[in-house]
Each structure stands twice: as C-alpha cells, then as structure tokens.
Scaffold this motif. Structure first.
Motif, PDB file in Angstrom:
ATOM      1  N   ALA A 146      -9.736   8.040 -11.839  1.00  0.00           N
ATOM      2  CA  ALA A 146     -10.431   7.873 -10.567  1.00  0.00           C
ATOM      3  C   ALA A 146      -9.584   6.979  -9.684  1.00  0.00           C
ATOM      4  N   CYS A 147      -9.224   7.473  -8.524  1.00  0.00           N
ATOM      5  CA  CYS A 147      -8.291   6.747  -7.657  1.00  0.00           C
ATOM      6  C   CYS A 147      -8.915   6.562  -6.281  1.00  0.00           C
ATOM      7  N   VAL A 148      -9.219   5.321  -5.962  1.00  0.00           N
ATOM      8  CA  VAL A 148      -9.761   5.011  -4.639  1.00  0.00           C
ATOM      9  C   VAL A 148      -8.598   4.780  -3.678  1.00  0.00           C
ATOM     10  N   VAL A 149      -8.566   5.567  -2.637  1.00  0.00           N
ATOM     11  CA  VAL A 149      -7.522   5.466  -1.611  1.00  0.00           C
ATOM     12  C   VAL A 149      -8.141   4.835  -0.377  1.00  0.00           C
ATOM     13  N   GLY A 150      -7.649   3.665   0.007  1.00  0.00           N
ATOM     14  CA  GLY A 150      -8.148   3.041   1.221  1.00  0.00           C
ATOM     15  C   GLY A 150      -7.690   3.793   2.452  1.00  0.00           C
ATOM     16  N   ASP A 151      -8.494   3.745   3.512  1.00  0.00           N
ATOM     17  CA  ASP A 151      -8.106   4.529   4.688  1.00  0.00           C
ATOM     18  C   ASP A 151      -6.927   3.915   5.417  1.00  0.00           C
ATOM     19  N   GLY A 152      -6.664   2.617   5.239  1.00  0.00           N
ATOM     20  CA  GLY A 152      -5.418   2.052   5.754  1.00  0.00           C
ATOM     21  C   GLY A 152      -4.243   2.565   4.957  1.00  0.00           C
ATOM     22  N   GLU A 153      -4.374   2.546   3.635  1.00  0.00           N
ATOM     23  CA  GLU A 153      -3.304   3.053   2.769  1.00  0.00           C
ATOM     24  C   GLU A 153      -3.008   4.517   3.065  1.00  0.00           C
TER      25      GLU A 153
ATOM     26  N   LEU B  25       0.811  -1.207   0.000  1.00  0.00           N
ATOM     27  CA  LEU B  25       0.000   0.000   0.000  1.00  0.00           C
ATOM     28  C   LEU B  25       0.853   1.269   0.000  1.00  0.00           C
ATOM     29  N   GLY B  26       0.294   2.339  -0.543  1.00  0.00           N
ATOM     30  CA  GLY B  26       0.921   3.645  -0.441  1.00  0.00           C
ATOM     31  C   GLY B  26       1.125   4.377  -1.742  1.00  0.00           C
ATOM     32  N   TYR B  27       0.912   3.710  -2.880  1.00  0.00           N
ATOM     33  CA  TYR B  27       1.369   4.291  -4.133  1.00  0.00           C
ATOM     34  C   TYR B  27       0.246   4.622  -5.108  1.00  0.00           C
ATOM     35  N   ALA B  28      -0.991   4.387  -4.735  1.00  0.00           N
ATOM     36  CA  ALA B  28      -2.096   4.534  -5.683  1.00  0.00           C
ATOM     37  C   ALA B  28      -2.193   5.956  -6.222  1.00  0.00           C
TER      38      ALA B  28
END
Length: 770
Positions: free
Chosen positions: A159-166, A139-142
């Motif tokens: 469109a870039c979905v960023v997880g809240d953990g990421e 995780l971290g690069y989206a």
C-alpha cells in the motif's frame, strides 16, 4: 457499524499520539491542565498529511485481519513520521523494538519526547521506524520503491500513499507506468493511494485542482482503475473507505487471476483533517497553514495553549487509553497479529528474508592470458556471461536494471536466459520482451534506482547498469539510500541487506562518439562525500579484475558499490589468479611494466581506470625505450578507498605501506579516470603529497576519437612522458630532445584524427612489446 467504531477509535488514537509527538514533553494523557512546561521548546513536525495517513493505516488493518493479507505500507509524504510512529506503537511493535518506549503512560511520554528532539528520532518515516523502507524526506520515489518491493513477492500487497505534492515530481509522474512491468502471477500488488489534501507547503497542488473527470481519465490512461473516496465527515468517510477497500481487494483478486486492471484509490480529505479549523482569525484545517505546526508559540501564547488542549481532548483520549496508558481492547482488537502487522512485517526489514545469492564460480569466466597487455577483451561482455548464469541460478531474487542500456553496455549474454520485463503490448519486431523478465529497462534512471532500492530493502539482490555521465540523474537518490544504510547500521534490529551495486560503463573516456554531454566522471566525487562505512569505489582495469570485483560486490551487504568498467575492448593485464590477488590488495605494483627492481624508483607512474591505465603503460614503454636508465615503478589502483588512511576508511592503507609503495620523495604522476582533485582530496595528508601530480578529466570534451579525447585532457601517453621529464630532478635538460619528440607526436596524432577521422594505427592497436 461496531467494526467501523473500532476503526474510528484506532484512528482517533493514532491522531492523538501524532499530535502529542509534535507538541508534548510531559502530561501525555492530559491528566492535568496543559501548562507551558508540558510543551516542547521547539515545535517540529508535519501535521497536515498525518491524519490522512492514519486513516489509511486504520482501514488497511481491517483488510489484513479479514483477508489474512501480507501487506507493507509506504508513506510517500515522509514528513508524516508521527503517523508511522503512532501506528507502530499502537501495534506493539515499537515497544518490542524499543522496550523503554513501553505501551503505557511512561512509554507514551517517551514516545512524545523523543520525536524531533535532540537525541531522539527524526520527523520523517526513517530507518528507526519499524515497518518502514522509505524515508520520504525527499519526495518523488514512493511509488518506485513500492513496485520494487512488489517484484518477485507474489503474496505481498504494497500500500503506497502518494502525497499530492509528491505527485508533481518527475520521478513520481514516471512511476505510474511501473504497472507495465508487473507480472500478475510472479509479482505482488501495488495499491497506490493518491492522497489529495489540496496543498503543498504554501501552494495548491495541481492534481487536487483539476476536474475530477479529467483526473479519472488521467489514471485510466495510466492503466489503473481509480476509486474515489472523498469527504470530511468521519462517519461517512469510514463507511465509504471500508466499502471501497472491499471492492478494491476483490479487484486485486481478479487482477491476480488475469482479469481487469490494477485498482488505485484517490483519497480526498482536508489538509490537517480534525485539527484546528481556525487560528487567530485565519482558516487552518483544509489550507496550507496546517502543513507543519498549526499552533505555534504554544508555550508563550495562553490562547494557543488552550486551543491545543481542546484539540487533543477532541479525540477523547479517556476512551482510547486505560489508566495505565495502554490502548483499550477495542483498539487492540483491530490490530493484526505477529508479522502481519505492517510495522512488524519482515518484508520491511528485508535482511530477515535475505538469502545469499547462488553465485557461479567467477573464475570459470576468466579470459586466458599468455602475456600481459598483448590482447584485448570487452570487460562488460565477459561480465555479461557471468551475470547470465547468476540470473539462471537465482530466478526469483536477482534482477538487472538499467535505462535501456543493458545491450549497449555489452551485457547482452543475459538475454540468452531471460527477457526484459514487460507487461504491455508487444509487436513482432520487439526484442526480448516478456512478462517475468529478469532485466528491467525503462528510460528513467529514477525508476531504475527506485525499483532497485525497494527490491533490495525487501530482501533481494540486484545490479544497476548505466552510462556513467547520466548516473548523476540519481545523485540525490543515492544520497538518500546511503544515509538510510548509514542509519540502519546503527539500529540493532535492522538486518543487513544486499548492497546497491552500480556498474557504470560507456564512461567518460569512451564517449568520444556521443560528445561532451556524455562525458562526466563526477559521480565518484558525489559518492566519496558519504560515510566510509557505506561506500566503495572500484576501477577494475580489465575483464578478469572486473569479474573478481563483481563477485565481491554481489556478496557484500549494506554498501553502495560503484564499479566503473569499460565496454570497449581493453588490453588484458592479469591472469585470473593475479586479478584476484590484485583486487584483494586493492592496488599493487605491475612488476612486468616496472623496471625499478630492488632499487628506489626515480618516478612512480600510478593509474586508476582502464583508459588511464592503458596510457600509463604506453608511457612506461616509451620511457623504457628512450630513457632505459630511468627507474620507473608502475602502480595500478582498483579500490580507490585504499588511497585513504585507515582512520578515514576501513580499506585505507597505513602511512608506512603508502610510503613504501609511492615513496616520500620521488615524483608521482597519477593518471586518473575522474576529476584530478579527487585524488588530491584522498591523499592530501600523505607524506610526499607535494610530489603528487594528477592527470584526469578537466572538462575538455567533444565528439572526437578516443586518443584525441585523452589528449584534450592531458592523460595521453605522450603528455605523461613529458610530465616525467618535467618532474624528475635533473631530467629536463638531458631529455629535452625526447620532450620535443613527445610534443611533436601529439601534434601528429591530432592532425591524423582531423584528416582521417580515426586514431593512428600504432596508437589504436598498441600492445606491450617489451
């Protein structure tokens, strides 16, 4: 409302397909009661983030259809692979790429069976997934990938979905600032969707727990206009998401016209939305327990098996798929057509869009050479002139990226024709800042790497220049990209993309002024761990060889090329014609520095890297002066992979060729840029390996002079002569006086540096005078 009902049907279908991928081997349409034999023996995958990803897919498709928008989708929570696969199957692109996974009952069963199954597909959004450019296993690069994809793509929305953990990772936290580098006219749009479902694997997430007012201020401070979409009741959420996306895309249109801020969406949904609410008396939906597989042991637990069937039937599959397993018309009508499908966008298979660079003839930048090793050049400054003209000839598909070091690495000529990309405030004292600049600098190696990966994977070209010691910051990102390339090469429909080119300068042997923290050549060891089909390492010793290597790398496809070259003045060794021949061979004997003629050498002096080559040449000169009867062969290696056998790397040498060059029974003193054991690792199966003695960096460093740095690690000319005396049979006693003079010379050089703070002039200004 009919439109929202169709979107809901699509969402339910995607959720159904996602659950089926995690659990089912057979009975894909639940035409009979679920039985243990229908369930996979090992349940793998991640459900928690998946329904939110499917929700976004469904609603973005409506925007694409209504507005004729080109769009790709980056799923930061890469574990949500079931969502991306389900989406591609519903759109039909999955069956186009994999005809055996047809859009019917048989194909659905194969779709389910292959997921996280031996011989099948990974659980991540992997290269095998149509429409993907981002795996997200780490995780971290989206968001960095998303911005890289948007640069020079003015009609594209990413469109870039960023997880809240990421969102808790350092690279992602820095990535929010990428909007300061986006040009409104020449670049595309990134639409960040921060998906807050509250939990990571076992813990709550930071951004999901801070007050909403604080969250909004945070993203306003980053320069975005945030929109909140929050809830869990599907009908209300569909309406709110549709209305929000309409506002967002109106704001995007205004942004492209120079007004307003870049919008973003904060989406709050329960983790594991629409899944089991409670299992074995414990809450699941909306908690960390839904992160992976909410119902475990389904084969052996009848109650869990019944709950799984109830869960899957809650999506009402009989309304979503016809008797043949094909999505019903209501769902298919929501799907964009042709390349507008996010799973079929050519931007997500960048090789389809890739055009060769228009490269100037690198020979025109050659350093003139009258005799070898008699005059210096700054290799990267020479390269900078070449890159300047590459930028001029390719104004929309080539960028140089680096962490605030382009000028420091002597690539300054590029600023004759371009500036650093910058879309924030400027001051009169700023140097070469402008919207639309082709050089991208930010003090985050993660962002540079992520931007470049996104740029390359969507069909463009680039170069990442960095201080050698700090490229380690992106070790894991390099690993992920190399694995992506390796997997992509096995997928017929993935088209080759431009290689990821690293230029590592300010390297270990000339970081004497910055000291120990800046002295580390170990990235080469990391690179060499990857499959030979995707990695290349080059150590050009002078300016002309650097030009030849750079031209080759910029033309290549589907590789990671690592080029290590100094920015400080080094002696010119080759004419351009000689440099091309030397680089084409990958290594070769330096005839002018050798004196073995047609005879067998008494010793082989091998070298790789600019400073080790200089010291090797100086050692050869000392040997010719003091031991003229000694037959010395000097070999320089540019392409490190040539040392391997052809069974291990396509560039590898046969044993016969290796033996002819290096001999099987004579001492080989190898002076190497990096850690010595890498050379042993590459050559351990060669004949005469026991005769190989490697000098290189051995973790001795400090703030000192260049030659003292060489002496600290025993790669200096005097120590090499001592090594020859020690290793050539019968030479030790005959050359004892010379060995002592070499040891004394080391002591004098060190004493000089301690007294005067610089190297003796005879070392600093040494040239070949034979």
């Amino acid at each position: 409302m009919d439109e929202l009902k169709s979107i809901d049907a699509y969402w339910r279908a995607a959720n159904y397909l996602s659950v089926g991928q995690i659990y089912l081997l057979a009975n894909p349409l639940l035409t009979e009661t679920l039985a243990p034999e229908h369930i996979k023996p090992r349940l793998l995958g991640h459900w928690g983030t998946t329904p939110g990803l499917n929700f976004c897919f469904a609603h973005l498709n409506r925007v694409i259809c209504q507005r004729g928008q080109d769009m790709i989708y980056i799923a930061g929570p890469g574990h949500g692979g079931p969502a991306a696969v389900a989406h591609a199957w519903l759109e039909g692109s999955y069956s186009e790429k994999y005809p055996d996974v047809s859009q019917d009952t048989i194909g659905m069963q194969r779709l389910f069976r292959q997921f996280s199954f031996p011989g099948g597909i990974p659980s991540h959004v992997a290269p095998e997934t149509p429409g993907s450019i981002h795996e997200g296993g780490e995780l971290g690069y989206a968001l960095a990938h998303a911005y890289g994809a948007a640069f020079d793509n003015p009609e594209l929305v990413v469109a870039c979905v960023v997880g809240d953990g990421e969102a808790e990772t350092g690279p992602l936290a820095a990535s929010w600032h990428s909007n300061k580098f986006l040009d409104r006219q020449r670049d595309g749009i990134v639409l960040p969707i921060l998906h807050l479902n509250g939990y990571k694997i076992a813990n709550p997430t930071v951004l999901a727990r801070i007050p909403e007012e604080e969250l909004v201020k945070l993203f306003e401070g980053y320069g975005y206009r945030p929109h909140i979409v929050a809830g869990e009741e599907p009908e209300a959420m569909h309406l709110l998401m549709a209305e929000t996306l309409d506002r967002v895309f109106d704001e995007i249109a205004d942004y492209k016209q120079g007004e307003g801020r870049l919008p973003m969406i904060v989406l709050r949904t329960p983790k594991g939305w629409t899944g089991p609410r409670e299992v074995d008396g414990l809450p699941v939906e909306g908690t960390w327990r839904s992160h992976q597989v909410p119902l475990a042991g389904v084969r052996d637990n009848p109650a869990h098996l019944a709950m799984l069937e109830e869960w899957m039937r809650s999506y009402r599959p009989e309304e979503l798929f016809d008797g043949d397993g094909r999505p019903v018309a209501e769902i298919l009508e929501t799907v964009p057509q042709g390349p507008r499908r996010m799973s079929a966008s050519p931007h997500a298979n960048g090789g389809e869009l890739l055009r060769p660079l228009a490269l100037p003839d690198f020979r025109g930048y050659a350093v003139e050479l009258k005799s070898p090793a008699t005059g210096p050049s700054e290799p990267t400054r020479v390269l900078g002139a070449f890159l300047r003209d590459v930028i001029t000839a390719n104004p929309t598909d080539f960028r140089v990226m680096g962490p605030d070091e382009t000028a420091s690495n002597r690539l300054s000529p590029v600023f004759d024709v371009t500036s650093r990309a910058w879309n924030a405030a400027t001051l009169p004292t700023d140097d070469h800042l402008a919207a639309g600049g082709r050089v991208m600098e930010v003090l985050s190696e993660h962002l540079c790497q992520g931007w470049l990966e996104g740029y390359l994977l969507t069909g463009r070209h680039g170069l990442f220049n960095c201080y050698e010691a700090f490229i380690h910051i992106v070790d894991a990102m390099f690993n992920q990209h190399a694995k992506w390339l390796e997997a992509s090469r096995r997928i017929p429909w993935r088209r080759p993309v431009a290689s990821l080119n690293y230029l590592l300068s300010s390297h270990v042997w000339r970081q004497d002024h910055n000291g120990f923290s800046h002295q580390d050549p170990g990235f080469l060891d990391v690179v060499m761990n990857k499959k030979a089909e995707v990695v290349r390492v080059y150590l050009p010793p002078d300016a002309n060889t650097l030009l030849s290597v750079a031209d080759h790398c910029l033309r290549s496809r589907d590789y990671v090329n690592v080029v290590v070259a100094g920015k400080q003045p080094v002696l010119d060794l080759f004419t351009m014609e000689q440099a091309i021949a030397h680089c084409t061979r990958g290594l070769g004997i330096l005839d002018w520095a050798s004196n073995d003629g047609d005879a067998d050498p008494d010793v082989v002096l091998a070298c790789a890297g600019d400073v080790p080559t200089l010291e090797t040449l100086a050692a050869a000169a000392l040997l010719r002066e003091h031991l003229p009867e000694l037959k010395v062969r000097v070999i320089n290696i540019v392409d490190l992979m040539r040392l391997q056998p052809p069974s291990e790397h396509p560039h590898g040498m046969s044993d016969a060729e290796f033996d002819a060059l290096f001999t099987t029974d004579r001492p080989i003193i190898f002076n190497f840029h990096g850690y010595p054991w890498l050379i042993h690792r590459l050559t351990y199966r060669r004949h005469g390996h026991d005769n190989l003695h490697v000098r290189g960096y051995k973790e001795e460093g400090t703030t000192t002079t260049p030659f003292d740095m060489a002496m600290l690690n025993d790669i200096d000319r005097y120590h090499l002569v001592m090594d020859v005396i020690d290793q050539v049979p019968g030479l030790g006693s005959r050359a004892a006086h010379l060995r002592q003079r070499m040891a004394d010379a080391r002591q004098r050089a060190r004493a000089h540096t301690r007294e005067y703070g610089e190297d003796p002039i005879e070392i600093r200004d040494w040239t070949w005078r034979q």
